[in-house]
Scaffold this active site. Structure first.
Site, PDB file in Angstrom:
ATOM      1  N   GLU A 128      -5.884 -12.116  -1.440  1.00 12.10           N
ATOM      2  CA  GLU A 128      -4.961 -12.138  -0.288  1.00 12.10           C
ATOM      3  C   GLU A 128      -5.746 -12.204   1.013  1.00 12.10           C
ATOM      4  O   GLU A 128      -6.967 -12.142   1.038  1.00 12.10           O
ATOM      5  CB  GLU A 128      -4.087 -10.872  -0.283  1.00 12.10           C
ATOM      6  CG  GLU A 128      -2.709 -11.041  -0.885  1.00 12.10           C
ATOM      7  CD  GLU A 128      -1.754 -11.799   0.041  1.00 12.10           C
ATOM      8  OE1 GLU A 128      -2.199 -12.284   1.113  1.00 12.10           O
ATOM      9  OE2 GLU A 128      -0.569 -11.917  -0.299  1.00 12.10           O
ATOM     10  N   ASN A 143       5.348  -9.476   4.253  1.00  9.44           N
ATOM     11  CA  ASN A 143       4.312 -10.453   3.970  1.00  9.44           C
ATOM     12  C   ASN A 143       3.928 -11.230   5.223  1.00  9.44           C
ATOM     13  O   ASN A 143       3.735 -10.651   6.282  1.00  9.44           O
ATOM     14  CB  ASN A 143       4.732 -11.361   2.802  1.00  9.44           C
ATOM     15  CG  ASN A 143       3.831 -11.178   1.603  1.00  9.44           C
ATOM     16  OD1 ASN A 143       2.612 -11.109   1.750  1.00  9.44           O
ATOM     17  ND2 ASN A 143       4.415 -11.077   0.419  1.00  9.44           N
ATOM     18  N   ARG A 165       2.363   1.186  -0.459  1.00 13.30           N
ATOM     19  CA  ARG A 165       1.028   0.690  -0.112  1.00 13.30           C
ATOM     20  C   ARG A 165       1.107  -0.324   1.010  1.00 13.30           C
ATOM     21  O   ARG A 165       2.181  -0.840   1.346  1.00 13.30           O
ATOM     22  CB  ARG A 165       0.351   0.056  -1.327  1.00 13.30           C
ATOM     23  CG  ARG A 165       0.954  -1.278  -1.785  1.00 13.30           C
ATOM     24  CD  ARG A 165      -0.009  -1.981  -2.724  1.00 13.30           C
ATOM     25  NE  ARG A 165       0.509  -3.187  -3.343  1.00 13.30           N
ATOM     26  CZ  ARG A 165       0.498  -4.404  -2.792  1.00 13.30           C
ATOM     27  NH1 ARG A 165       0.041  -4.575  -1.550  1.00 13.30           N
ATOM     28  NH2 ARG A 165       0.952  -5.446  -3.461  1.00 13.30           N
ATOM     29  N   ASP A 189       5.021 -16.263   0.681  1.00 14.18           N
ATOM     30  CA  ASP A 189       4.065 -15.158   0.714  1.00 14.18           C
ATOM     31  C   ASP A 189       3.375 -15.170   2.079  1.00 14.18           C
ATOM     32  O   ASP A 189       4.030 -15.062   3.101  1.00 14.18           O
ATOM     33  CB  ASP A 189       3.097 -15.298  -0.466  1.00 14.18           C
ATOM     34  CG  ASP A 189       2.384 -14.005  -0.825  1.00 14.18           C
ATOM     35  OD1 ASP A 189       2.065 -13.224   0.083  1.00 14.18           O
ATOM     36  OD2 ASP A 189       2.105 -13.780  -2.015  1.00 14.18           O
ATOM     37  N   GLU A 198       8.279  -2.257  -5.746  1.00 10.12           N
ATOM     38  CA  GLU A 198       9.009  -3.299  -5.005  1.00 10.12           C
ATOM     39  C   GLU A 198      10.486  -2.958  -4.832  1.00 10.12           C
ATOM     40  O   GLU A 198      11.340  -3.832  -4.776  1.00 10.12           O
ATOM     41  CB  GLU A 198       8.826  -4.676  -5.666  1.00 10.12           C
ATOM     42  CG  GLU A 198       7.385  -5.111  -5.704  1.00 10.12           C
ATOM     43  CD  GLU A 198       7.178  -6.517  -6.240  1.00 10.12           C
ATOM     44  OE1 GLU A 198       8.147  -7.299  -6.254  1.00 10.12           O
ATOM     45  OE2 GLU A 198       6.034  -6.829  -6.655  1.00 10.12           O
ATOM     46  N   ASN A 231       0.419  -3.955   2.766  1.00 11.09           N
ATOM     47  CA  ASN A 231       0.403  -5.355   2.371  1.00 11.09           C
ATOM     48  C   ASN A 231      -0.134  -6.167   3.550  1.00 11.09           C
ATOM     49  O   ASN A 231      -1.001  -5.714   4.280  1.00 11.09           O
ATOM     50  CB  ASN A 231       1.785  -5.810   1.910  1.00 11.09           C
ATOM     51  CG  ASN A 231       1.718  -6.925   0.875  1.00 11.09           C
ATOM     52  OD1 ASN A 231       0.884  -6.882  -0.026  1.00 11.09           O
ATOM     53  ND2 ASN A 231       2.573  -7.924   0.999  1.00 11.09           N
TER      54      ASN A 231
END
Length: 281
Positions: free
Chosen positions: A16, A144, A96, A192, A117, A98
């Site tokens: 990522e 995201n 967490r 994303d 999620e 992202n």
């Protein structure tokens, strides 16, 4: 279809966050679940890997050197000498970090999500250089891609399960007037990470779509980069002239991942990126 190349062959669980660091001439990228911070110098080929103390969602350059990190339990600062300290510590069980992005004013817009999620379990928060934090969006599921138009007046944002890239008006007071820019059709994957180029077009990686798409500022699809890696996660322009599009990929959740899943890919001369602001902290 545009030809891609393999910048770094790797097996990242959840690659990522590609980010060009002009101060070091290197591309930063992450393995969120593998707790790894990677750098790659495209001129020399030099690579480094640093283990992070927690799952890491983003790493961005700071104006004075070093990095700002979006970690599981909050946002921290990594100094050039390797010293780490928390800037905004806010652990939430089951949640967490992202993706994150630096706004035109030098603040960090940091996203979170639940490990399971769960709908509405994440947030998008603005973290100032002094550590002051403000929740900008709640009721987010998987926070995201976030980016700004070349003139800084629009902010683009992805909450992945919505299948949309949304756009807001943006100024010093914050964001308002949320509306969809595009909706990803059924079967094409989920949006994303994203980046905005010098023409104001939005490039978005498609999770389970094996592609990066470019949309014009009015939401028209005008380019598709097809990739063999189904879990395409994020994209960013890098290289000395910001003309090469770097793309991260993931292996997590795949029974039979492609050999390149988890690698850092690059499409040379894909377009022209925008210089990104550094975090003012």
């Amino acid at each position: 279809m545009t030809a891609y190349e393999v910048a770094v062959a790797a097996e990242a669980t959840l690659g990522e966050g590609p980010t060009w660091d002009p101060a070091t001439g290197s591309l930063l990228w992450l393995d969120i679940l593998g707790m790894r911070l990677h750098t790659y110098d495209p001129v020399t080929g030099r690579r480094t890997v640093r283990t992070t103390p927690q799952h890491i969602g983003a790493a961005k350059p700071r104006a004075g050197g070093g990095l700002v990190l979006n970690l599981r339990d909050g946002v921290g600062l990594l100094d050039p000498d390797g010293t780490f300290r928390w800037l905004h510590h806010e652990p939430v069980p089951g949640r967490r970090a992202n993706d994150a992005a630096v706004a035109p004013d030098g603040s960090l817009w940091a996203g979170t999500m639940r490990y399971d999620e769960a709908a509405g379990g994440g947030t998008l928060s603005r973290i100032a250089g002094d550590g002051a934090a403000r929740t900008v969006l709640d009721d987010v599921t998987v926070s995201n891609g976030t980016g700004w138009s070349p003139d800084g007046r629009l902010m683009y944002y992805v909450d992945t399960p919505t299948r949309r890239v949304d756009v807001f008006d943006y100024d010093a007071e914050g964001i308002r007037d949320r509306r969809p820019l595009v909706e990803i059709e059924e079967g094409a994957g989920y949006p994303d990470g994203l980046t905005v180029d010098a023409d104001g077009c939005v490039w978005v990686a498609l999770w389970d779509g094996g592609a990066v798409r470019r949309y014009t500022p009015d939401g028209t699809l005008d380019r598709v980069i097809s990739l063999p890696t189904p879990r395409t996660t994020a994209c960013a322009f890098g290289g000395p002239a910001l003309t090469d599009l770097y793309i991260t990929t993931a292996r997590t959740g795949l029974d039979a991942p492609h050999p390149l899943s988890g690698s850092l890919l690059v499409v040379p001369n894909a377009g022209k990126g925008l210089p990104q602001p550094a975090f003012e902290g």
